[in-house]
Design an enzyme around this catalytic site. Structure first.
Site, PDB file in Angstrom:
ATOM      1  N   ARG A 192      -4.324  -6.569   4.441  1.00 30.76           N
ATOM      2  CA  ARG A 192      -3.327  -6.678   5.485  1.00 30.76           C
ATOM      3  C   ARG A 192      -4.101  -7.730   6.703  1.00 30.76           C
ATOM      4  O   ARG A 192      -3.474  -8.289   7.404  1.00 30.76           O
ATOM      5  CB  ARG A 192      -2.860  -5.482   5.920  1.00 30.76           C
TER       6      ARG A 192
ATOM      7  N   GLU B 226       4.769  -4.491  13.119  1.00 30.85           N
ATOM      8  CA  GLU B 226       4.296  -3.681  14.179  1.00 30.85           C
ATOM      9  C   GLU B 226       2.712  -3.534  14.159  1.00 30.85           C
ATOM     10  O   GLU B 226       1.842  -3.291  15.237  1.00 30.85           O
ATOM     11  CB  GLU B 226       4.819  -2.294  14.119  1.00 30.85           C
ATOM     12  N   ASP B 227       2.257  -3.706  12.853  1.00 25.28           N
ATOM     13  CA  ASP B 227       0.820  -3.552  12.796  1.00 25.28           C
ATOM     14  C   ASP B 227      -0.170  -4.578  12.978  1.00 25.28           C
ATOM     15  O   ASP B 227      -1.259  -4.081  13.696  1.00 25.28           O
ATOM     16  CB  ASP B 227       0.332  -2.928  11.336  1.00 25.28           C
TER      17      ASP B 227
ATOM     18  N   LEU C 258       1.006  -1.178  -0.013  1.00 21.96           N
ATOM     19  CA  LEU C 258       0.030   0.048   0.029  1.00 21.96           C
ATOM     20  C   LEU C 258       0.973   1.229  -0.043  1.00 21.96           C
ATOM     21  O   LEU C 258       1.770   1.326   0.786  1.00 21.96           O
ATOM     22  CB  LEU C 258      -0.873  -0.040   1.144  1.00 21.96           C
TER      23      LEU C 258
ATOM     24  N   ARG D 238      -6.995   3.831   9.914  1.00 21.85           N
ATOM     25  CA  ARG D 238      -6.935   2.349   9.938  1.00 21.85           C
ATOM     26  C   ARG D 238      -7.455   1.826  11.380  1.00 21.85           C
ATOM     27  O   ARG D 238      -7.490   0.490  11.966  1.00 21.85           O
ATOM     28  CB  ARG D 238      -5.181   2.021  10.110  1.00 21.85           C
TER      29      ARG D 238
ATOM     30  N   CYS E 222       7.676   0.478  12.261  1.00 19.19           N
ATOM     31  CA  CYS E 222       6.796  -0.511  11.858  1.00 19.19           C
ATOM     32  C   CYS E 222       7.602  -1.731  11.496  1.00 19.19           C
ATOM     33  O   CYS E 222       6.920  -2.956  11.462  1.00 19.19           O
ATOM     34  CB  CYS E 222       5.914  -0.045  10.628  1.00 19.19           C
TER      35      CYS E 222
ATOM     36  N   HIS F 172      -0.394   6.842  10.380  1.00 16.79           N
ATOM     37  CA  HIS F 172      -0.599   6.342  11.756  1.00 16.79           C
ATOM     38  C   HIS F 172      -0.110   7.309  12.621  1.00 16.79           C
ATOM     39  O   HIS F 172       0.759   8.091  12.365  1.00 16.79           O
ATOM     40  CB  HIS F 172       0.331   4.885  11.688  1.00 16.79           C
TER      41      HIS F 172
ATOM     42  N   ASP G 131       2.551  -6.144   2.431  1.00 14.77           N
ATOM     43  CA  ASP G 131       3.030  -5.437   3.410  1.00 14.77           C
ATOM     44  C   ASP G 131       3.325  -6.064   4.896  1.00 14.77           C
ATOM     45  O   ASP G 131       3.438  -5.376   5.720  1.00 14.77           O
ATOM     46  CB  ASP G 131       1.748  -4.225   3.787  1.00 14.77           C
TER      47      ASP G 131
END
Ligand code: CIR
Length: 255
Positions: free
Chosen positions: A87, A67-68, A21, A132, A250, A163, A62
């Protein structure tokens, strides 16, 4: 302590990152990503971390941004719920890969929330609502964290920032490095000592304090000048990785 870490989880780069992305519709080159990523790992090791390296995931472009889909807190790991459909499946994979590293695994079941929107400073978490991360996800995580003994504040990520942590990072127990936009947030202004970066150096705000080092994205001369008076800096080049809107925090989970 906010910056005292022993371990990190990092995922090796995938060739499909070129389809990650990207707000600017850019496509990073795999070979350059690999080079930048390997320097990132070296910097993490130099900061004193033991690295747990995960296999690349080609089906999730991604997925190096570990971290996400997960958040660590003490010996707990909380599996989050990434918003974007490309994701969301990362959570199912990572939970199996990392469960042996933690005493306790918990899950955000309702709403959406990504780790990039969560800033941990000492035993406190600031969650930024964004495109998000929604209120339901933030509240769900907040309940989990409070049961684990942490405190939580839910704020708002400024509109045009991906973010919350894209433009801020904790430097110590009461200091946060911020872009000028993040410096306007009332909650941060009233509760922390803010080090504000000049306009044009927003990217440097996504730095990583790890033990006695600060990993700082390369190319931000003023940020380096400001921080090197007090901190020991390791520069890390992430220009290619930045093409898919990512920075330093991230690419790892730290605890
Ligand atoms: C995304 O849009 O999800 C990725 N291209 C970048 C994720 C960056 N993650 C982060 O800052 N925590």
């Amino acid at each position: 302590m906010t910056y005292s870490f022993k371990n990190a989880i990092i995922r090796q780069p995938n060739k499909s990152i070129k389809n990650g992305l990207s707000s600017q519709n850019l496509h990073p080159q795999y070979a350059i990503v690999v080079e930048e990523h390997s320097n990132y790992i070296k910097a993490m090791e130099e900061s004193g971390l033991k690295i747990n390296l995960l296999e690349p995931l080609e089906e999730y472009p991604d997925s190096i941004f570990v971290e996400d889909p997960a958040l660590t807190y003490k010996s707990n790991v909380i599996i989050l719920n990434p918003f974007d459909t490309s994701r969301n499946g990362e959570r199912e994979v990572i939970k199996e890969e990392i469960k042996h590293l933690f005493d306790n695994m918990l899950f955000v079941e309702d709403g959406y929330i990504e780790g990039g929107d969560i800033l941990n400073i000492n035993n406190h978490f600031i969650i930024g609502l964004s495109d998000r991360t929604n209120k339901l996800g933030a509240e769900n995580l907040s309940i989990i964290l409070q049961k684990l003994g942490a405190t939580v504040e839910i704020c708002k990520t400024p509109d045009d920032i991906l973010h919350f942590k894209s433009e801020c990072s904790a430097l110590d127990d009461d200091t946060i490095l911020v872009s000028s936009k993040m410096a306007q947030l009332d909650y941060l202004k009233s509760n922390y000592n803010l080090i504000e970066l000049p306009i044009g150096e927003e990217g440097a705000a996504n730095s990583l304090r790890i033990n006695n080092k600060i990993l700082l994205p390369d190319g931000f001369t003023k940020a380096r000048e400001m921080l090197s008076k007090k901190y020991d800096i390791i520069k890390v080049k992430v220009d290619e990785i930045a093409k898919v809107d990512a920075g330093l925090s991230c690419m790892s989970l730290r605890w």
